[in-house]
Design an enzyme around this catalytic site. Sequence first.
Site, short mmCIF file in Angstrom:
data_model
loop_
_atom_site.label_atom_id
_atom_site.label_comp_id
_atom_site.label_asym_id
_atom_site.label_seq_id
_atom_site.Cartn_x
_atom_site.Cartn_y
_atom_site.Cartn_z
N TYR A 188 6.86 -10.42 -0.89
CA TYR A 188 6.64 -10.65 0.54
C TYR A 188 5.16 -10.91 0.77
O TYR A 188 4.31 -10.23 0.20
CB TYR A 188 7.08 -9.42 1.34
N ASP A 209 -1.71 -12.42 -4.16
CA ASP A 209 -1.62 -11.68 -2.90
C ASP A 209 -1.86 -10.20 -3.23
O ASP A 209 -0.96 -9.49 -3.65
CB ASP A 209 -0.23 -11.88 -2.27
N LYS A 220 -4.94 -4.46 4.37
CA LYS A 220 -4.70 -3.01 4.33
C LYS A 220 -5.97 -2.20 4.05
O LYS A 220 -6.81 -2.04 4.94
CB LYS A 220 -3.58 -2.72 3.34
P1 KE4 Z 1 0.47 -7.95 7.42
O1 KE4 Z 1 0.60 -9.25 8.15
O2 KE4 Z 1 1.63 -7.00 7.69
O3 KE4 Z 1 -0.90 -7.29 7.64
O4 KE4 Z 1 0.48 -8.25 5.85
C1 KE4 Z 1 1.56 -8.98 5.31
C2 KE4 Z 1 1.67 -8.65 3.83
C3 KE4 Z 1 1.18 -9.57 2.91
N1 KE4 Z 1 1.24 -9.32 1.57
C4 KE4 Z 1 1.78 -8.16 1.11
C5 KE4 Z 1 1.83 -7.93 -0.37
C6 KE4 Z 1 2.29 -7.19 2.01
O5 KE4 Z 1 2.84 -6.05 1.54
C7 KE4 Z 1 2.23 -7.44 3.39
C8 KE4 Z 1 2.77 -6.46 4.41
N2 KE4 Z 1 3.43 -5.31 3.87
C9 KE4 Z 1 4.43 -4.70 4.73
C10 KE4 Z 1 5.17 -3.58 3.99
N3 KE4 Z 1 5.16 -3.66 2.58
C11 KE4 Z 1 3.82 -4.20 5.98
C12 KE4 Z 1 4.69 -3.26 6.78
C13 KE4 Z 1 5.37 -3.95 7.93
O6 KE4 Z 1 5.82 -5.11 7.78
O7 KE4 Z 1 5.45 -3.32 8.99
#
Ligand code: KE4
Length: 427
Positions: A144, A239, A267
């Site tokens: 993801y 990523d 993060k």
């Molecule tokens: P954000 O747009 O949520 O800041 O980041 C997207 C993203 C991109 N790449 C990786 C590897 C990620 O894990 C994420 C977002 N992670 C999720 C949970 N694993 C965020 C939690 C959520 O969607 O509320």
Amino acid sequence: MKHDTSHRLYEEAKKLLPGGVNSPVRSFKGVGGEPPFILRGRGSRIWDADNNEYIDYVGSWGPLILGHAHPGVTLAVREMASRGTSFGAPTPGEVQLAQLIQTAFPSMQMMRLVSSGTEACMSAVRLARAFTSRSKIIKFNGCYHGHADSLLVKAGSGGATFGVPDSAGVPASFAAETLVAEYNDLASVDRLIHANAGGIAAIIVEPIAANMGVVLPQAGFLEGLRSLTAEAGALLIFDEVITGFRVAWGGAQQRYAVTPDLTCLGKIVGGGMPLAVYGGSADIMRQVAPLGAMYQAGTLSGNPVAVAAGIAMLHALQTPKVYERLEETSASLEAGLRDIFKQAGRPVTINRIGSLMTVFFRQSPVQNWSDVEKSDVPAYGKFFHGMLDRGVYLAPSAFEAMFVSLTHTPDDIEETLIATKQVAATL
Ligand code: KE4
């Protein structure tokens, strides 16, 4: 545990917010039940609106490697906010943070600060397409990269070499530009590259997958992606939104000594505030406006309060032995969990690297999405609720990770294992 106040808040929230939440996974849809509304956190603990206390292994999905309300981060945020929250102009902090990031990620010769991991990955993909003048990208089943249209794509049926939308609202024409390979399967990548010769702009990968649960790269996988992309004239995008500053100061690319062309961070780098980054070699980054023709912009990009949090976080992470301490705590948790489930006659597979781990309710190895799909998701849901009722807050999804912080103490681990023992007996 009483949840009256959270229940009342949830009823109100559902009238205004789809599913009562501002991000789907928080809704507990993956495990059932209603989410407690969290009021505050400190260190390894969070408290909900009914004053229930939990040991927290979500840590806001990764940012809080130093625990909740870290004094240095909180002070930096307060101090900056008292001087203003946003200027829409360059600030000294952005330069300082970029310099700090570059000490950890030397491959990021130049970078751009943005406000979310989605924005970082979306921009990195657009940049790869601009730099190569090619349109196709390859991603992996189970990985993801945020919710940009071109990344909400799953494998097409059968031998189709193009992707299909993984969300309503993503046109098939957009998805067709994204190809989907299998994680840890270089042959699946090679097939897609040869079926689209000269058309691949980039491969984007979580160098350590953590959005299908934690799945580690097998020996040679990342090195294979590096050589396949080089041969194909495509860019390799790591990523590292989760793994950056999590699995090592320099992330997975340091740990595995594989250097991508572009890196996405998020993060931890923002200290729990909205901040993310994409960057790479200068000749690629010079394509980014205002220098080059690839456009990307943001009102709150490099927000000074978020930047202050990020600087404080990275300074604190430079404390000696941080990663050794995280390894020690996480290894003791893993060993305890493994023993308890074995003794309960409920063998599990635990995939762990550093302070990032997932307990899969499946006995055999978990090395890709199809292995993950065979794990016992209902069993995870029961485990989750049993632990929540005993004051341990895990990810409300079988396809996420547990995050251990520097503030998790041996007592926290002991309490967690006691709760696990009680719950394992009920599974
Ligand atoms: P954000 O747009 O949520 O800041 O980041 C997207 C993203 C991109 N790449 C990786 C590897 C990620 O894990 C994420 C977002 N992670 C999720 C949970 N694993 C965020 C939690 C959520 O969607 O509320």
